[in-house]
Design an enzyme around this catalytic site. Structure first.
Site, PDB file in Angstrom:
ATOM      1  N   GLU A   8      -6.900 -16.143 -36.720  1.00 43.85           N
ATOM      2  CA  GLU A   8      -7.472 -15.587 -37.947  1.00 43.85           C
ATOM      3  C   GLU A   8      -8.177 -14.280 -37.600  1.00 43.85           C
ATOM      4  O   GLU A   8      -9.005 -14.239 -36.685  1.00 43.85           O
ATOM      5  CB  GLU A   8      -8.444 -16.591 -38.571  1.00 43.85           C
ATOM      6  N   ASP A 128      -4.263 -24.603 -51.640  1.00 41.18           N
ATOM      7  CA  ASP A 128      -5.608 -24.907 -51.153  1.00 41.18           C
ATOM      8  C   ASP A 128      -6.298 -25.781 -52.192  1.00 41.18           C
ATOM      9  O   ASP A 128      -6.410 -25.381 -53.365  1.00 41.18           O
ATOM     10  CB  ASP A 128      -6.409 -23.633 -50.928  1.00 41.18           C
TER      11      ASP A 128
END
Length: 248
Positions: A8, A128
């Protein structure tokens, strides 16, 4: 099931987020490109890269992402800021194996369906889920969509996979149950990649027996050295007799 190491990026650095808070990253003082190479050398079949700057529309890490793609030696699944067909085309042109689309899938589902048709098996739908609903914009905005109906909206699209993140588990508001992802994997037609639930090797051991789960993202646990990638890959191995959802 395959374990997919995750990198990330934020402002050129490797990070992980505490409880999803974009402004409170944990910064890992490692070179992102070298970490990608190390993951590949350790046996990774795929790699997942998220560009947090692109997620929140605050610039991007495009040059760094390109270096990772060119250096890793394994296919890269890229997430962050895919809002237009031009963004998708640019990522695939630079060598991304797959692109992940989440927020834009809520706001413009036809865009995702078209992208999947133009690039079959290279588009991943991100779902999500927080407190029973799909969330977007880096988990900052709750929608009215339940994940089951949202997934069914795309069941005829030639998706490479569906990336399901249990946000409740990722931010520490549950005990790490894989119940939600197991449920959604059972109704999804595309293979499911689990995200947000791998904290220990035991989580991998449980996930690998869930029907239609083809992979699991693993980032924070690898960076914090809770376990190593070779250890995770060993746990994820299945007997040849057991059915596995195919990753394309």
């Amino acid at each position: 099931m395959i374990v997919i190491p995750t990198i990330e990026l934020q402002n050129g650095k490797c990070v992980t987020l505490y409880r999803g808070r974009i402004n409170e990253p944990t910064i890992w003082h490692v070179d992102p490109v070298q970490r990608a190479i190390d993951f590949a050398h350790a046996g990774a079949e795929w790699m997942h890269v998220t560009d947090f700057n692109a997620v929140v529309n605050d610039g991007d890490n495009s040059d760094l992402v390109t270096r990772i793609i060119r250096s890793a030696g394994v296919p890269v699944q890229l997430a962050g800021g895919f809002r237009t067909m031009e963004h998708v085309e640019a990522a695939i042109d630079k060598g991304a194996g797959r692109v992940v689309i989440g927020t834009a899938a809520v706001r413009n589902p036809d865009f995702v369906k078209q992208a999947a048709k133009l690039h079959p098996d290279q588009v991943v739908l991100a779902v999500d889920v927080f407190q029973g609903n799909v969330v977007i914009d880096g988990w900052r905005q709750k929608t009215a969509f339940e994940p089951e109906s949202f997934i069914r909206e795309f069941e005829t699209a030639p998706l490479a996979a569906i990336l399901v993140t249990d946000v409740d588990t990722d931010v520490g508001d549950s005990d790490g149950s894989i119940g939600l992802i197991s449920h959604l994997a059972d109704i999804a037609r595309a293979p499911v990649i689990a995200s947000g639930v791998v904290r220990t090797l035991d989580d991998i051991a449980r996930l690998k027996y869930v029907r239609n789960i083809a992979g699991a993202l693993c980032g924070r646990a690898l960076f914090s050295k809770t376990f190593s990638l070779p250890e995770a890959l060993e746990v994820a191995k299945r007997d040849a007799s057991e059915p596995v959802a195919e990753m394309i």
